[in-house]
Motif scaffolding. Structure first.
Motif, PDB file in Angstrom:
ATOM      1  N   THR A  69       0.817  -1.038   0.173  1.00 10.78           N
ATOM      2  CA  THR A  69      -0.039   0.291  -0.366  1.00 10.78           C
ATOM      3  C   THR A  69       0.385   1.267   0.020  1.00 10.78           C
ATOM      4  O   THR A  69       0.212   2.322  -0.334  1.00 10.78           O
ATOM      5  N   ARG A  70       1.978   0.981   0.712  1.00  7.03           N
ATOM      6  CA  ARG A  70       3.098   2.544   0.499  1.00  7.03           C
ATOM      7  C   ARG A  70       3.399   2.439  -0.781  1.00  7.03           C
ATOM      8  O   ARG A  70       2.857   4.089  -1.326  1.00  7.03           O
ATOM      9  N   TYR A  71       2.889   2.114  -1.411  1.00  7.07           N
ATOM     10  CA  TYR A  71       3.507   2.697  -3.343  1.00  7.07           C
ATOM     11  C   TYR A  71       2.637   2.552  -3.965  1.00  7.07           C
ATOM     12  O   TYR A  71       2.985   2.778  -5.648  1.00  7.07           O
ATOM     13  N   ARG A  72       1.281   1.717  -4.456  1.00  6.19           N
ATOM     14  CA  ARG A  72       1.082   1.606  -4.572  1.00  6.19           C
ATOM     15  C   ARG A  72      -0.450   2.518  -4.697  1.00  6.19           C
ATOM     16  O   ARG A  72      -0.305   3.114  -3.679  1.00  6.19           O
ATOM     17  N   ASP A  73      -0.639   3.756  -5.671  1.00  6.47           N
ATOM     18  CA  ASP A  73      -2.142   4.506  -6.011  1.00  6.47           C
ATOM     19  C   ASP A  73      -3.271   3.839  -4.901  1.00  6.47           C
ATOM     20  O   ASP A  73      -3.400   3.125  -5.550  1.00  6.47           O
TER      21      ASP A  73
END
Length: 456
Positions: A69-73
């Motif tokens: 979740t940190r990296y995705r939109d």
């Protein structure tokens, strides 16, 4: 239709009319559906300005939309993204060129790749601006990336926030904010643009120039914030060295400065040894073989094994040594640090040069002056070279980190294969003839510059 959002809204209506749904989407579902359409269209629009053959890719596995979740939109959901993708296929606006796959035996896979059909390209061409100018970079997206190796493949790893990551992110946001306030471009002849892109397409280590990539991320390695940490994803980092003299900032000429023997200087400094005055690479096999020695030196320091076989990319044809002899010659020429080769310390060294790079970029960002990094060199408005400010900042950053001095040199201005005449003063104070030529031979560069000025 004047912008990408209007195009997305119009196509969302067409998709909804063409679908055979039992119920209408809720307001929340429609907003996510519309967002997914615009996201896909934006990728296609950007790709259309890179090269006619550029393909886009999409994640079609639902795990992607729920993990990392940190990296995705967070605005992209699996169901609405697939609805948008399928809808554009239903309208015959995109075509899949390669299906995605995952081989559980080899633990390898590839994303679904697709391309826009002519009708969609014509719709997007109606937008009167360049995507790099029309689209605002998302300065709130995650820029501090941590990687780890799983099954010999680099993947993004989760991490907990601490004082270092918070400061690194805030510093990079300051740098990226500065970059987005200025227009960085490549002033080459219109007829040379496609040739350059095709050359980069064939280069396995580079990507074609995509002017929308105007900001940086910082990538750390081996699940450690003390390894790697270099800055990536700025489009100028893909430009071959002979083209870099044509990079402009706010339509003005630039200069590039780089550190002299940065890696040897850092290694000797970290381990409190004396490098001496003789060139670290030329001392091994002479000035004529300096580049080969430099490649070998860095490979030996990066590797965690003794490299019994020559690494790919190192050409020994012009040097009268075998790979074993070259290794021994380097170790003999650098006896004070010979015990630090083949220990996999390269990523630790990259962390050191990333700290220096951050310091330099942050220094100039606070002056609202972009310093474009290419690892151990920096490109700036030519005035910062003329008055020595870039060189002074680079020397100071190194000294603050290692308490030693280092040489800084200005990159020589060269001509690339199209033999474009280079007169940097023309860019700073263009002549009437240059202005006329720019309208014709450099029309793409001039049009983007005009668009940028009209948006400011």
């Amino acid at each position: 239709m004047t912008n990408i959002s209007e195009v997305a809204k119009k196509l969302s209506e067409r998709i909804s009319n063409a679908e055979t749904r039992k119920r209408s989407r809720t307001v929340e579902e429609y907003q996510r559906f519309l967002y997914a359409i615009e996201y896909i269209l934006t990728d296609i629009w950007k790709a259309s300005y890179v090269h006619p053959e550029t393909e886009c890719s999409i994640h079609k596995h639902n795990n992607y939309y729920s993990s990392n979740t940190r990296y995705r939109d967070p605005n992209l959901t699996y169901r609405m993204t697939m609805n948008a993708f399928d809808g554009l296929q239903l309208l015959n606006l995109i075509v899949v060129t390669k299906d995605g796959y995952y081989d559980r035996t080899k633990m390898q896979g590839g994303l679904t790749r697709y391309r826009a059909r002519e009708e969609l390209l014509e719709i997007l061409n109606e937008i009167p601006e360049h995507p790099a100018i029309h689209l605002k970079p998302n300065l709130d997206a995650e820029t501090i990336l941590l990687r780890e190796k799983i099954d010999n493949k680099n993947v993004l790893a989760p991490y907990d926030e601490d004082a270092f990551t918070d400061k690194a992110r805030n510093n990079l946001k300051t740098i990226n904010q500065c970059f987005t306030r200025h227009w960085v471009d490549l002033r080459i002849l219109d007829k040379d643009v496609l040739a350059l892109q095709e050359r980069l397409f064939d280069d396995t280590e580079k990507q074609p120039v995509d002017l929308t990539k105007r900001t940086l991320v910082r990538i750390f390695s081996n699940k450690s914030f003390e390894e790697g940490g270099r800055f990536y994803r700025g489009w100028w980092q893909n430009v071959p060295s002979e083209y870099r003299p044509f990079i402009t900032i706010d339509s003005k000429a630039t200069s590039e400065h780089d550190y002299s023997q940065l890696n040897p200087n850092m290694i000797y400094s970290v381990y409190n040894k004396e490098l001496g005055s003789e060139d670290a690479y030329s001392r091994v096999a002479g000035e004529e073989h300096r580049d080969v020695v430099k490649q070998a030196f860095n490979a030996m320091f990066q590797s965690s094994t003794t490299l019994d076989r020559k690494p790919d990319g190192i050409e020994l044809d012009k040097i009268s040594m075998s790979w074993k002899e070259l290794k021994e010659a380097i170790l003999n020429a650098h006896k004070p640090i010979k015990d630090y080769f083949f220990r996999g310390l390269g990523n630790r060294l990259q962390f050191e040069d990333s700290i220096i790079a951050e310091s330099i970029m942050l220094h100039f960002a606070k002056m609202d002056a972009p310093a474009l990094p290419i690892h151990d060199s920096f490109i700036m408005h030519h005035g910062f070279s003329t008055y020595g400010e870039l060189e002074e900042a680079m020397r100071k950053a190194f000294h603050e980190r290692f308490h030693r001095d280092i040489g800084v040199s200005k990159e020589l201005v060269v001509k690339h294969k199209s033999n474009i005449p280079i007169d940097k003063d023309e860019l700073a104070t263009p002549s009437f003839e240059d202005i006329i030529n720019a309208e014709n031979d450099y029309s793409q560069w001039r049009d983007r510059d005009d668009m940028w000025m009209s948006r400011k």
